[in-house]
Enzyme design. Structure first.
Site, PDB file in Angstrom:
ATOM      1  N   ARG A   1      -9.236  -5.476  49.809  1.00  0.00           N
ATOM      2  CA  ARG A   1      -9.224  -5.188  51.254  1.00  0.00           C
ATOM      3  C   ARG A   1     -10.655  -4.963  51.764  1.00  0.00           C
ATOM      4  NH1 ARG A   1      -6.798  -0.224  52.147  1.00  0.00           N
ATOM      5  NH2 ARG A   1      -6.648   0.356  49.960  1.00  0.00           N
TER       6      ARG A   1
ATOM      7  N   VAL B   1     -10.868   2.046  38.613  1.00  0.00           N
ATOM      8  CA  VAL B   1     -12.267   2.193  38.178  1.00  0.00           C
ATOM      9  C   VAL B   1     -12.570   3.593  37.657  1.00  0.00           C
ATOM     10  CG1 VAL B   1     -13.215   0.378  39.688  1.00  0.00           C
ATOM     11  CG2 VAL B   1     -13.141   2.751  40.515  1.00  0.00           C
TER      12      VAL B   1
ATOM     13  N   ASN C   1     -17.842  -1.757  44.599  1.00  0.00           N
ATOM     14  CA  ASN C   1     -17.435  -1.512  45.989  1.00  0.00           C
ATOM     15  C   ASN C   1     -16.266  -0.536  46.099  1.00  0.00           C
ATOM     16  OD1 ASN C   1     -16.852  -2.455  48.974  1.00  0.00           O
ATOM     17  ND2 ASN C   1     -14.960  -2.825  47.823  1.00  0.00           N
TER      18      ASN C   1
ATOM     19  N   TYR D   1     -17.951  13.145  49.209  1.00  0.00           N
ATOM     20  CA  TYR D   1     -18.298  11.721  49.374  1.00  0.00           C
ATOM     21  C   TYR D   1     -19.825  11.546  49.457  1.00  0.00           C
ATOM     22  CZ  TYR D   1     -17.819   7.074  51.654  1.00  0.00           C
ATOM     23  OH  TYR D   1     -17.879   5.738  51.997  1.00  0.00           O
TER      24      TYR D   1
ATOM     25  N   ALA E   1     -22.066  13.505  48.168  1.00  0.00           N
ATOM     26  CA  ALA E   1     -22.624  13.773  46.836  1.00  0.00           C
ATOM     27  C   ALA E   1     -22.438  12.559  45.928  1.00  0.00           C
ATOM     28  CB  ALA E   1     -21.934  14.990  46.214  1.00  0.00           C
TER      29      ALA E   1
HETATM   30  P1  NDP Z   1     -10.854   0.223  52.114  1.00  0.00           P
HETATM   31  O1  NDP Z   1     -10.165   1.540  52.099  1.00  0.00           O
HETATM   32  O2  NDP Z   1     -10.584  -0.743  53.196  1.00  0.00           O
HETATM   33  O3  NDP Z   1     -10.608  -0.509  50.700  1.00  0.00           O
HETATM   34  C1  NDP Z   1     -10.832   0.198  49.516  1.00  0.00           C
HETATM   35  C2  NDP Z   1     -10.769  -0.750  48.364  1.00  0.00           C
HETATM   36  O4  NDP Z   1     -11.106  -0.040  47.154  1.00  0.00           O
HETATM   37  C3  NDP Z   1      -9.384  -1.337  48.145  1.00  0.00           C
HETATM   38  O5  NDP Z   1      -9.541  -2.652  47.656  1.00  0.00           O
HETATM   39  C4  NDP Z   1      -8.793  -0.428  47.062  1.00  0.00           C
HETATM   40  O6  NDP Z   1      -7.788  -1.046  46.256  1.00  0.00           O
HETATM   41  C5  NDP Z   1     -10.041  -0.169  46.231  1.00  0.00           C
HETATM   42  N1  NDP Z   1      -9.955   1.045  45.408  1.00  0.00           N
HETATM   43  C6  NDP Z   1      -9.863   2.338  45.831  1.00  0.00           C
HETATM   44  N2  NDP Z   1      -9.831   3.155  44.765  1.00  0.00           N
HETATM   45  C7  NDP Z   1      -9.864   2.368  43.664  1.00  0.00           C
HETATM   46  C8  NDP Z   1      -9.835   2.625  42.278  1.00  0.00           C
HETATM   47  N3  NDP Z   1      -9.766   3.870  41.789  1.00  0.00           N
HETATM   48  N4  NDP Z   1      -9.912   1.567  41.420  1.00  0.00           N
HETATM   49  C9  NDP Z   1      -9.986   0.311  41.884  1.00  0.00           C
HETATM   50  N5  NDP Z   1     -10.019   0.007  43.188  1.00  0.00           N
HETATM   51  C10 NDP Z   1      -9.952   1.026  44.066  1.00  0.00           C
HETATM   52  O7  NDP Z   1     -12.404   0.585  52.039  1.00  0.00           O
HETATM   53  P2  NDP Z   1     -13.701  -0.127  52.690  1.00  0.00           P
HETATM   54  O8  NDP Z   1     -13.608  -1.574  52.527  1.00  0.00           O
HETATM   55  O9  NDP Z   1     -13.927   0.459  54.011  1.00  0.00           O
HETATM   56  O10 NDP Z   1     -14.826   0.482  51.728  1.00  0.00           O
HETATM   57  C11 NDP Z   1     -15.406  -0.251  50.664  1.00  0.00           C
HETATM   58  C12 NDP Z   1     -16.618   0.510  50.157  1.00  0.00           C
HETATM   59  O11 NDP Z   1     -17.537   0.700  51.231  1.00  0.00           O
HETATM   60  C13 NDP Z   1     -16.288   1.911  49.637  1.00  0.00           C
HETATM   61  O12 NDP Z   1     -17.098   2.198  48.511  1.00  0.00           O
HETATM   62  C14 NDP Z   1     -16.665   2.812  50.792  1.00  0.00           C
HETATM   63  O13 NDP Z   1     -16.984   4.102  50.353  1.00  0.00           O
HETATM   64  C15 NDP Z   1     -17.861   2.076  51.353  1.00  0.00           C
HETATM   65  N6  NDP Z   1     -18.152   2.390  52.756  1.00  0.00           N
HETATM   66  C16 NDP Z   1     -17.265   2.101  53.745  1.00  0.00           C
HETATM   67  C17 NDP Z   1     -17.579   2.413  55.064  1.00  0.00           C
HETATM   68  C18 NDP Z   1     -16.675   2.109  56.206  1.00  0.00           C
HETATM   69  O14 NDP Z   1     -16.980   2.544  57.326  1.00  0.00           O
HETATM   70  N7  NDP Z   1     -15.566   1.417  56.019  1.00  0.00           N
HETATM   71  C19 NDP Z   1     -18.856   3.059  55.388  1.00  0.00           C
HETATM   72  C20 NDP Z   1     -19.712   3.295  54.276  1.00  0.00           C
HETATM   73  C21 NDP Z   1     -19.362   2.971  53.009  1.00  0.00           C
HETATM   74  P3  NDP Z   1      -6.218  -1.071  46.727  1.00  0.00           P
HETATM   75  O15 NDP Z   1      -6.141  -2.098  47.824  1.00  0.00           O
HETATM   76  O16 NDP Z   1      -5.475  -1.479  45.504  1.00  0.00           O
HETATM   77  O17 NDP Z   1      -5.895   0.305  47.212  1.00  0.00           O
END
Ligand code: NDP
Length: 242
Positions: free
Chosen positions: A11, A60, A88, A153, A155
């Site tokens: 996603r 992860v 990511n 987050y 940290a």
């Molecule tokens: P989303 O919530 O849209 O998607 C999160 C994704 O991470 C999903 O694919 C989910 O899988 C996967 N995921 C979550 N936990 C795990 C896990 N333990 N193991 C494997 N996969 C996992 O998040 P974003 O796309 O918004 O965020 C992506 C990255 O960008 C993150 O690291 C976030 O911290 C960072 N970020 C996002 C910002 C924003 O404004 N959106 C701002 C700054 C940073 P599943 O679909 O199976 O749940």
């Protein structure tokens, strides 16, 4: 074909990264935790870009799952290695520190920080023996300036920034670059509880960013054009002060 693993590729930003790397000709390993439907949708979009991919489900935050799934892939793909890793996968569980539960602290650190460690430690060995690799860590504005309500987050993301800088120096001679991209507010499921209108006045560009505006920077860092950039953090935040 060269292989790229994107954690959390089902996603949001991760999906956009999968598509960017598919356009660059990589075979995409789409990791996800539980949303198989969306992971399959990413795979379909990767195929529509004319590239190939496969799903690689694991949490992860679980060392056992990371190592079992990546060892399995290695055994099934003898002679190949994963030369691009985009860390990511991430979650947020916001609370003021005074009220923060052990679970909220640990879950966020486990996924955002330990997840980076387990996956990177496994894959960097083959990058080192192959003398080429690209690692891009998706961090956050929170990890640079800190955001109230996000001590867990902030940290975790600040720790990954430190690790990016240290690891970049450890492996530079092996032609492996390690960089971070720090998004601000990006319109994904993660920010769906935030009203854009409540936040946009503090963003100089006056809107949330799009996942593609982050993934294009990841694509650049993976490309040959970025071969002399390592240990760097690039902000993609619409001009928010960091
Ligand atoms: P989303 O919530 O849209 O998607 C999160 C994704 O991470 C999903 O694919 C989910 O899988 C996967 N995921 C979550 N936990 C795990 C896990 N333990 N193991 C494997 N996969 C996992 O998040 P974003 O796309 O918004 O965020 C992506 C990255 O960008 C993150 O690291 C976030 O911290 C960072 N970020 C996002 C910002 C924003 O404004 N959106 C701002 C700054 C940073 P599943 O679909 O199976 O749940």
């Amino acid at each position: 074909m060269k292989n790229a693993l994107v954690t959390g590729g089902s996603r949001g930003i991760g999906r956009a990264v999968c598509l960017e790397l598919a356009e660059m000709g990589y075979h995409i390993l789409i990791n996800y935790r539980s949303n198989e439907t969306e992971a399959l949708n990413t795979l379909k979009l990767v195929n529509e870009k004319g590239s190939t991919g496969e799903l690689l489900q694991f949490d992860v935050a679980s060392k056992e799952e990371v190592e079992a799934k990546l060892s399995g892939w290695k055994q099934a793909n003898e002679g190949k290695y994963i030369e691009v890793l985009v860390n990511n996968a991430g979650i947020r569980k916001d609370n003021l520190l005074v009220f923060m539960t052990d679970g909220e602290w640990r879950d966020v650190l486990n996924t955002n920080l330990d997840g980076f460690f387990f996956t990177t430690r496994f894959l960097i060995k083959d990058m080192m023996t192959s003398k080429f690799g690209r690692i891009v860590n998706i961090v956050s504005l929170s990890g640079i300036k800190g955001l109230p309500g996000q001590t867990n987050y902030s940290a975790a993301k600040a720790a990954v920034i430190g690790a990016t800088k240290a690891l970049g120096q450890e492996v530079a001679r092996k032609k492996i670059t390690v960089n971070a991209v720090a998004p601000g507010f990006i319109a994904t499921d993660m920010t769906e509880d935030l009203e854009e209108k409540d936040f946009k006045m503090m963003i100089p560009i006056r809107r949330f960013g799009r996942p593609e505006e982050v993934s294009s920077v990841v694509g650049f860092l993976v490309s040959e054009k970025a071969s002399y950039i390592t240990g760097e953090v690039i902000s993609v935040n619409g001009g928010l002060y960091t």
